[in-house]
Write a protein that holds these residues in place. Structure first.
Motif, PDB file in Angstrom:
ATOM      1  N   THR A 163      11.666 -67.632  14.868  1.00  0.00           N
ATOM      2  CA  THR A 163      10.493 -67.008  15.545  1.00  0.00           C
ATOM      3  C   THR A 163      11.313 -66.380  16.840  1.00  0.00           C
ATOM      4  OG1 THR A 163       8.911 -68.221  15.124  1.00  0.00           O
ATOM      5  CG2 THR A 163       8.692 -67.337  17.163  1.00  0.00           C
TER       6      THR A 163
ATOM      7  N   ASP B  33       5.225 -67.933   8.924  1.00  0.00           N
ATOM      8  CA  ASP B  33       4.671 -68.958   9.867  1.00  0.00           C
ATOM      9  C   ASP B  33       4.113 -70.181   9.207  1.00  0.00           C
ATOM     10  OD1 ASP B  33       4.170 -69.989  12.465  1.00  0.00           O
ATOM     11  OD2 ASP B  33       2.424 -68.861  12.644  1.00  0.00           O
TER      12      ASP B  33
ATOM     13  N   MET C 256       9.949 -68.378  10.929  1.00  0.00           N
ATOM     14  CA  MET C 256       9.014 -67.513  11.086  1.00  0.00           C
ATOM     15  C   MET C 256       8.487 -66.867   9.401  1.00  0.00           C
ATOM     16  SD  MET C 256       6.204 -65.949  12.077  1.00  0.00           S
ATOM     17  CE  MET C 256       6.319 -66.134  13.871  1.00  0.00           C
TER      18      MET C 256
END
Length: 254
Positions: A30, A65, A5
């Motif tokens: 993440t 991301d 992420m």
């Protein structure tokens, strides 16, 4: 292995002659909670502000991301994005500041609703029910019509967390969220953060709360003098640190 992420590679940042970040590499997956520890002046807050491009890095790059923050790549060169595009990127990243930063002239409910209304242009009929649910989530449903000055510091910080969540972010950054609070108010804020961690929210938390790091973090980072000296699971970094500077720091704060 899935794409992280947050991905920082070779990040440098100076203010004048003061080098604050000196080649920082950091990856956060993440759903992971990463706690950043270190002495004052080690670069922790600058690191957070670099992630959402509140600070422009001098060298290296930051991706969230999979998207390069603040820049677009054209061939081998980076070009800074326009301000509106940087603001769009920031709407995916919640930021909880040490000093709350609530709008004093707005009610608690309006503070939570402000960013989705102004930054995301979402309709009021959609935003306000979500804002009320978020206030309920942080235990402040009964304070919706109050103003920040009528709340304790702990309550204001919980409103700030609800406000950060109102954008439905991919990532939430916390910059010493309990350091401005009286000791008896710290627990209520940490309880909300524990709930977020259990829900799978990706979080990077700069804090001195070592107990929180031990209980909640998936990864603990120790910084000093603009460098990441150590990173690993809490049991390794907190109980069996490899670096002498980490051991010295922990001996004073534990």
């Amino acid at each position: 292995m899935s794409r992280p992420m947050v991905d920082l590679r070779g990040v440098y940042k100076s203010f004048g002659t003061l080098e604050v970040l000196r080649g920082v590499d950091l990856r956060v997956r993440t759903g992971e909670v990463t706690v950043v520890l270190g002495p004052s002046g080690s670069g922790k807050s600058t690191l957070l502000r670099s992630i959402n491009h509140l600070e422009k890095v001098d060298r290296g790059h930051v991706s969230v991301d999979g998207e390069l923050m603040g820049y677009r790549r054209v061939g081998d060169r980076l070009h800074e994005l326009k301000e509106r595009d940087i603001l769009r990127q920031r709407t995916h990243i919640g930021f909880v500041f040490q000093s709350f930063n609530l709008f004093p002239h707005l009610t608690v409910l309006d503070n939570v609703a402000e960013a989705p209304l102004s930054a995301q242009r979402r309709p009021r009929r959609e935003v306000y029910p979500v804002a009320r649910r978020l206030l309920d989530r942080v235990g402040l449903a009964d304070k919706a019509d109050a103003f920040p000055r009528q709340l304790s510091g702990g309550q204001q910080q919980r409103v700030a967390i609800a406000r950060a969540l109102a954008l439905d972010p991919k990532l939430v950054l916390f910059d010493e969220p309990t350091s401005a609070l009286d000791p008896e108010l710290v627990g209520e804020v940490l309880d909300v953060m524990r709930d977020l961690a259990r829900s799978g929210t990706t979080m990077i938390v700069v804090t001195h709360e070592v107990g929180f790091a031990r209980e909640v973090a998936d990864s603990v980072v120790f910084m000093d003098d603009g460098l990441v000296l150590e990173q690993g699971p809490p049991a390794q970094v907190l109980d069996a640190p490899r670096h002498e500077r980490t051991r010295a720091f922990l001996s004073k704060v534990l």
